[in-house]
Scaffold this active site. Structure first.
Site, PDB file in Angstrom:
ATOM      1  N   SER A   1      51.736  44.705  38.309  1.00  0.00           N
ATOM      2  CA  SER A   1      50.753  43.916  39.039  1.00  0.00           C
ATOM      3  C   SER A   1      51.419  42.659  39.594  1.00  0.00           C
ATOM      4  O   SER A   1      52.578  42.364  39.304  1.00  0.00           O
ATOM      5  CB  SER A   1      49.610  43.525  38.109  1.00  0.00           C
ATOM      6  OG  SER A   1      50.106  42.683  37.072  1.00  0.00           O
TER       7      SER A   1
ATOM      8  N   GLN B   1      51.038  39.662  38.753  1.00  0.00           N
ATOM      9  CA  GLN B   1      51.421  38.758  37.672  1.00  0.00           C
ATOM     10  C   GLN B   1      52.027  39.535  36.493  1.00  0.00           C
ATOM     11  O   GLN B   1      51.783  39.241  35.323  1.00  0.00           O
ATOM     12  CB  GLN B   1      50.213  37.936  37.220  1.00  0.00           C
ATOM     13  CG  GLN B   1      49.793  36.879  38.219  1.00  0.00           C
ATOM     14  CD  GLN B   1      50.867  35.817  38.436  1.00  0.00           C
ATOM     15  OE1 GLN B   1      51.613  35.469  37.530  1.00  0.00           O
ATOM     16  NE2 GLN B   1      50.950  35.309  39.666  1.00  0.00           N
ATOM     17  N   SER B   2      52.874  40.492  36.836  1.00  0.00           N
ATOM     18  CA  SER B   2      53.452  41.365  35.821  1.00  0.00           C
ATOM     19  C   SER B   2      54.489  40.642  34.958  1.00  0.00           C
ATOM     20  O   SER B   2      55.519  40.179  35.451  1.00  0.00           O
ATOM     21  CB  SER B   2      54.104  42.567  36.509  1.00  0.00           C
ATOM     22  OG  SER B   2      54.890  43.303  35.597  1.00  0.00           O
ATOM     23  N   ASN B   3      54.238  40.584  33.651  1.00  0.00           N
ATOM     24  CA  ASN B   3      55.256  40.108  32.709  1.00  0.00           C
ATOM     25  C   ASN B   3      56.469  41.021  32.742  1.00  0.00           C
ATOM     26  O   ASN B   3      57.612  40.568  32.627  1.00  0.00           O
ATOM     27  CB  ASN B   3      54.704  40.087  31.289  1.00  0.00           C
ATOM     28  CG  ASN B   3      53.502  39.205  31.139  1.00  0.00           C
ATOM     29  OD1 ASN B   3      53.555  38.029  31.467  1.00  0.00           O
ATOM     30  ND2 ASN B   3      52.405  39.762  30.639  1.00  0.00           N
TER      31      ASN B   3
ATOM     32  N   ALA C   1      57.662  42.762  35.235  1.00  0.00           N
ATOM     33  CA  ALA C   1      58.511  42.497  36.403  1.00  0.00           C
ATOM     34  C   ALA C   1      59.394  41.278  36.167  1.00  0.00           C
ATOM     35  O   ALA C   1      60.590  41.278  36.490  1.00  0.00           O
ATOM     36  CB  ALA C   1      57.641  42.303  37.647  1.00  0.00           C
TER      37      ALA C   1
END
Length: 336
Positions: free
Chosen positions: A76, A78-80, A82
């Site tokens: 997403s 706000q992907s942790n 990523a």
């Protein structure tokens, strides 16, 4: 052959600062009744911490073995995952491309800001479900191969049989900490996203003789889908480790998801405020906030009281708080 010996057969990069603390939340415990212990995987060290470095230690060891020069993953806005995959790739001398699904949290804040600072090649796509980004990842891998690169694809949330080994190791670590302190918990609460962490910790705790309920709090899907994922990853992980053990019964709750993945529910925001104001610990609005919301709901219903010991995993994700500032500001005003 014991579980530690089985783990030692697999290559591993060192990306996380471990063991992470197992903190007693004394002020919260005094307020609630049960003794609450927090496993601090928000403090794994790499690029603001979180659960992913433990998983990436094993997954990116495979990438390096195969000669990869770029890691491709997805999530997403706000992907942790990523953020931490990009940081891990940089630590190991590789590039990283991340495919992100456009959503309401696309402000240049939090995890998205860190991904940009770390120098990821960011591709934003419009999809109905951000859990269905694998075809986009494969298309990027094909593009990179055509350009002479050697990509290694990591699925959403980083869950693979090999990455699950990182949380088998974490489960053994937690078991050792509990034994050292003479603790026999009455329950262990874990977030349930794709199910890799939940499955791996359950396997390790059962192997180490801890029979307490392992309770999963879903952040994205219904109980039946979670149970199916749990059985899938149990089969994959036990096959990889060559362990012939059937999956034990587990407890998974889906009533704390809210409208969708990443929905900052009122219970989640209340949990964030409670931990911040009793312990000075920041939870995140996607995983740890909802995990704590589940525990707090069970405590309020009378399941846990004085004399009980409960362990909760803090899986990280705190940078996402900054992208949720509007929801947090509204909730702060509502709570006075």
């Amino acid at each position: 052959m014991d579980l530690t010996t089985r783990l030692a057969r697999f290559p591993r990069e060192h990306l996380a600062l471990t063991p992470t603390p197992l903190d007693e939340l004394s002020r919260l415990s005094a307020e609630l009744g049960p003794r609450v212990l927090l496993k601090r995987d928000d403090l794994t060290g790499l690029a603001l911490g979180g659960d992913k470095p433990r998983k990436l230690e094993y997954e990116l060891a495979r990438a390096r073995r195969d000669g990869a020069d770029v890691v491709v993953t997805c999530g997403s806005m706000q992907s942790n995952h990523a953020r931490l995959t990009t940081a891990a790739a940089r630590r190991l001398g590789m590039d990283c491309t991340v495919v992100l699904s456009r959503d309401a949290y696309d402000e240049f804040q939090g995890n998205l800001l860190t991904v940009r600072l770390l120098g990821a090649d960011v591709r934003v796509v419009d999809v109905a479900d951000h859990w269905g980004l694998d075809t986009h990842v494969q298309a990027v891998c094909d593009e990179l191969r055509a350009a002479g690169r050697r990509p290694h694809a990591v699925p959403i949330s980083g869950t693979t049989p090999h990455s699950c080994l990182g949380y088998v190791r974490a489960g053994l670590e937690l078991a050792a900490q509990l034994r050292e302190r003479g603790e026999r918990p009455d329950a262990v609460y874990l977030p349930f996203g794709t199910g890799g962490i939940f499955t791996a910790v359950t396997l390790a705790l059962r192997d180490q003789g801890f029979p307490c309920p392992v309770i999963g709090i879903s952040v994205n899907q219904d109980r039946d889908a979670c149970q199916a994922d749990y059985r899938h990853w149990w089969g994959e992980l036990t096959a990889l480790l060559e362990i012939g053990a059937p999956p034990p019964e587990v407890e998974i709750h889906d009533e704390f998801v809210g409208r969708e993945y990443g929905d900052p529910t009122e219970a989640c925001l209340d949990a964030i405020l409670l931990l911040a104001r009793t312990e000075g610990v920041l939870l995140d609005p996607v995983y740890s906030g909802k995990t704590f919301a589940g525990f707090l709901a069970h405590q309020a219903a009378g399941r846990w009281g004085a004399g009980h010991r409960v362990v909760v995993l803090h899986s990280g994700g705190v940078p996402a708080l900054f992208a949720y500032h509007d929801a947090l500001a509204e909730h702060l005003a509502k709570r006075g």
